[in-house]
Design an enzyme around this catalytic site. Structure first.
Site, PDB file in Angstrom:
ATOM      1  N   SER A 143      14.286  14.654   1.521  1.00  0.00           N
ATOM      2  CA  SER A 143      12.907  14.705   1.038  1.00  0.00           C
ATOM      3  C   SER A 143      12.117  13.626   1.773  1.00  0.00           C
ATOM      4  O   SER A 143      12.692  12.685   2.318  1.00  0.00           O
ATOM      5  CB  SER A 143      12.845  14.506  -0.481  1.00  0.00           C
ATOM      6  OG  SER A 143      13.504  13.310  -0.853  1.00  0.00           O
ATOM      7  N   GLU A 178       8.407  11.145   1.896  1.00  0.00           N
ATOM      8  CA  GLU A 178       7.247  10.602   1.186  1.00  0.00           C
ATOM      9  C   GLU A 178       6.076  10.433   2.150  1.00  0.00           C
ATOM     10  O   GLU A 178       6.249   9.953   3.265  1.00  0.00           O
ATOM     11  CB  GLU A 178       7.591   9.242   0.572  1.00  0.00           C
ATOM     12  CG  GLU A 178       6.411   8.629  -0.181  1.00  0.00           C
ATOM     13  CD  GLU A 178       6.694   7.224  -0.663  1.00  0.00           C
ATOM     14  OE1 GLU A 178       7.400   7.101  -1.675  1.00  0.00           O
ATOM     15  OE2 GLU A 178       6.213   6.263  -0.034  1.00  0.00           O
ATOM     16  N   TYR A 213       0.533   7.147  -4.767  1.00  0.00           N
ATOM     17  CA  TYR A 213      -0.605   6.968  -5.644  1.00  0.00           C
ATOM     18  C   TYR A 213      -1.143   5.581  -5.404  1.00  0.00           C
ATOM     19  O   TYR A 213      -0.361   4.641  -5.329  1.00  0.00           O
ATOM     20  CB  TYR A 213      -0.001   7.005  -7.044  1.00  0.00           C
ATOM     21  CG  TYR A 213      -0.834   7.631  -8.101  1.00  0.00           C
ATOM     22  CD1 TYR A 213      -1.096   8.990  -8.071  1.00  0.00           C
ATOM     23  CD2 TYR A 213      -1.317   6.869  -9.157  1.00  0.00           C
ATOM     24  CE1 TYR A 213      -1.822   9.578  -9.083  1.00  0.00           C
ATOM     25  CE2 TYR A 213      -2.049   7.449 -10.165  1.00  0.00           C
ATOM     26  CZ  TYR A 213      -2.310   8.804 -10.122  1.00  0.00           C
ATOM     27  OH  TYR A 213      -3.027   9.381 -11.110  1.00  0.00           O
ATOM     28  N   ARG A 247       5.579   2.822 -13.180  1.00  0.00           N
ATOM     29  CA  ARG A 247       4.641   1.977 -13.927  1.00  0.00           C
ATOM     30  C   ARG A 247       3.382   1.811 -13.088  1.00  0.00           C
ATOM     31  O   ARG A 247       2.269   1.882 -13.564  1.00  0.00           O
ATOM     32  CB  ARG A 247       5.252   0.601 -14.218  1.00  0.00           C
ATOM     33  CG  ARG A 247       4.409  -0.177 -15.223  1.00  0.00           C
ATOM     34  CD  ARG A 247       4.782  -1.623 -15.285  1.00  0.00           C
ATOM     35  NE  ARG A 247       4.298  -2.321 -14.114  1.00  0.00           N
ATOM     36  CZ  ARG A 247       4.432  -3.622 -13.929  1.00  0.00           C
ATOM     37  NH1 ARG A 247       5.085  -4.342 -14.810  1.00  0.00           N
ATOM     38  NH2 ARG A 247       3.962  -4.196 -12.855  1.00  0.00           N
ATOM     39  N   ASP A 272       1.379  -0.436  -9.698  1.00  0.00           N
ATOM     40  CA  ASP A 272       1.029  -1.830  -9.427  1.00  0.00           C
ATOM     41  C   ASP A 272      -0.151  -2.228 -10.294  1.00  0.00           C
ATOM     42  O   ASP A 272      -1.083  -1.449 -10.478  1.00  0.00           O
ATOM     43  CB  ASP A 272       0.621  -1.991  -7.957  1.00  0.00           C
ATOM     44  CG  ASP A 272       1.768  -1.620  -7.035  1.00  0.00           C
ATOM     45  OD1 ASP A 272       2.920  -1.852  -7.438  1.00  0.00           O
ATOM     46  OD2 ASP A 272       1.511  -1.089  -5.948  1.00  0.00           O
ATOM     47  N   ALA A 330       7.333   2.215 -17.284  1.00  0.00           N
ATOM     48  CA  ALA A 330       7.569   3.581 -16.797  1.00  0.00           C
ATOM     49  C   ALA A 330       8.339   4.392 -17.839  1.00  0.00           C
ATOM     50  O   ALA A 330       8.118   5.593 -17.979  1.00  0.00           O
ATOM     51  CB  ALA A 330       8.340   3.547 -15.480  1.00  0.00           C
ATOM     52  N   LYS A 353      14.700   3.879 -18.617  1.00  0.00           N
ATOM     53  CA  LYS A 353      13.931   4.980 -18.005  1.00  0.00           C
ATOM     54  C   LYS A 353      14.777   6.245 -17.916  1.00  0.00           C
ATOM     55  O   LYS A 353      14.313   7.350 -18.190  1.00  0.00           O
ATOM     56  CB  LYS A 353      13.516   4.613 -16.561  1.00  0.00           C
ATOM     57  CG  LYS A 353      12.422   3.608 -16.468  1.00  0.00           C
ATOM     58  CD  LYS A 353      11.863   3.537 -15.050  1.00  0.00           C
ATOM     59  CE  LYS A 353      12.780   2.891 -14.040  1.00  0.00           C
ATOM     60  NZ  LYS A 353      12.031   2.405 -12.852  1.00  0.00           N
ATOM     61  N   PHE A 359       6.049  -5.950   4.650  1.00  0.00           N
ATOM     62  CA  PHE A 359       6.342  -5.071   3.517  1.00  0.00           C
ATOM     63  C   PHE A 359       7.449  -5.622   2.656  1.00  0.00           C
ATOM     64  O   PHE A 359       7.388  -5.588   1.447  1.00  0.00           O
ATOM     65  CB  PHE A 359       6.916  -3.755   4.045  1.00  0.00           C
ATOM     66  CG  PHE A 359       5.901  -2.697   4.210  1.00  0.00           C
ATOM     67  CD1 PHE A 359       4.585  -2.907   3.879  1.00  0.00           C
ATOM     68  CD2 PHE A 359       6.283  -1.474   4.715  1.00  0.00           C
ATOM     69  CE1 PHE A 359       3.654  -1.907   4.035  1.00  0.00           C
ATOM     70  CE2 PHE A 359       5.361  -0.476   4.879  1.00  0.00           C
ATOM     71  CZ  PHE A 359       4.052  -0.694   4.536  1.00  0.00           C
ATOM     72  N   HIS A 372      15.975  10.231   0.955  1.00  0.00           N
ATOM     73  CA  HIS A 372      14.525  10.327   0.794  1.00  0.00           C
ATOM     74  C   HIS A 372      13.879   9.387   1.817  1.00  0.00           C
ATOM     75  O   HIS A 372      14.098   8.183   1.764  1.00  0.00           O
ATOM     76  CB  HIS A 372      14.146   9.890  -0.631  1.00  0.00           C
ATOM     77  CG  HIS A 372      12.686   9.953  -0.938  1.00  0.00           C
ATOM     78  ND1 HIS A 372      12.020  11.141  -1.153  1.00  0.00           N
ATOM     79  CD2 HIS A 372      11.753   8.975  -1.084  1.00  0.00           C
ATOM     80  CE1 HIS A 372      10.741  10.892  -1.425  1.00  0.00           C
ATOM     81  NE2 HIS A 372      10.562   9.587  -1.375  1.00  0.00           N
TER      82      HIS A 372
END
Length: 280
Positions: free
Chosen positions: A6, A8, A40, A97, A99, A113, A155, A206, A256
């Site tokens: 997958s 992102e 998001y 959850r 940032d 979350a 979670k 990062f 992923h």
């Protein structure tokens, strides 16, 4: 390759960015991903961009997962967004959850979350496959390793179907995390999040921000290459392909890729993995 894949993406900010991402997606679709996820922005600032990108992926005939963060959200707002996503044909969510926007207290009706996962399940039953985030090297804001593991287990028990990890370069950290989670009764599949290495300054920046560990040997090699981008990319391909190969041969359920809206490195890593028969 043998493992489900997958990818992102993040929502492009300009029409040119959207066009570039469309081309990148077409190239990556050749690898037959199980789904593509779309991130998001903080405080839901890019919700429209997220939903637009999700819609575009679905229209291209590929399953799309929307990231869904709950900081500052209300139950009514989340209920409405879930209805929108469901109407769009979205069947997967990455529940986070999110940032905290700077200077922002923990407002809203969801603190964690796990609260969001519980609410989605209560509202929509099994309509969505829910992914949650996992931190093999411990969330940067966690009070302790135990607290972080407990938050993850909570979670999962709230109703998550699977988890995607923060990226890492130490396979051992991943396997240790999976073992500990299982011991605590959280046995959903944990999919390793893979970050191709294409630039050293970006990666180091990062990683400091999100608490991912760059092993010292990788950091030193990257620093030694200086501005030699070709060498950095070649080294990055070797390191990340080797990591994926180790994860695959030790039983990771899928991979992923954090594509950063690029296709070249991910395509090459998967091509190399397809050429290497799994170790038995």
């Amino acid at each position: 390759m043998g493992l489900p894949l997958s990818f992102e993406f993040f929502p492009p900010k300009t029409p040119e960015g959207a066009e570039k991402l469309r081309v990148v997606r077409q190239k990556l679709y050749a690898l037959k991903p199980e789904f593509c996820s779309v991130t998001y922005g903080a405080g839901g600032s890019t919700q429209k961009g997220t939903f637009d990108t999700v819609q575009a992926i679905l229209a291209e005939g590929v399953d799309a997962a929307s990231h869904f963060s709950c900081i500052g959200a209300t139950r009514a707002g989340v209920r409405e967004q879930l209805a929108t996503l469901k109407a769009m044909g979205v069947r997967r969510l990455v529940a986070l959850r999110g940032d905290l926007p700077s200077g922002y207290g923990l407002g809203g009706e969801f603190q964690h979350a796990s609260d969001l996962v519980t609410f989605i399940r209560e509202e929509t039953g099994r309509d969505f496959h829910i992914e949650v985030a996992a931190y093999p090297e411990i969330h940067p804001q966690a009070k302790s390793p135990e607290a972080d593991l407990q938050a993850y287990v909570t979670k999962v028990k709230a109703g998550a179907d699977s988890a995607i990890t923060q990226y890492f370069y130490s396979a051992d950290a991943y396997f240790r995390f999976v073992d500990e989670a299982r011991r605590h009764g959280a046995d959903v599949p944990v999919v390793p999040g893979i970050m191709p290495i294409t630039s050293s300054s970006q990666l180091l920046r990062f990683s400091d921000a999100c608490g991912a560990e760059i092993p010292r040997w990788i950091r030193l090699r990257l620093q030694a290459f200086g501005d030699d981008t070709e060498s950095i990319k070649a080294f990055g391909l070797d390191v990340v392909t080797d990591l994926c190969d180790r994860l695959r041969s030790a039983g990771a359920p899928a991979l992923h890729f954090y594509t950063m809206n690029q296709s070249v490195a991910t395509l090459e890593i998967v091509r190399r993995l397809a050429g290497q028969l799994p170790h038995h």
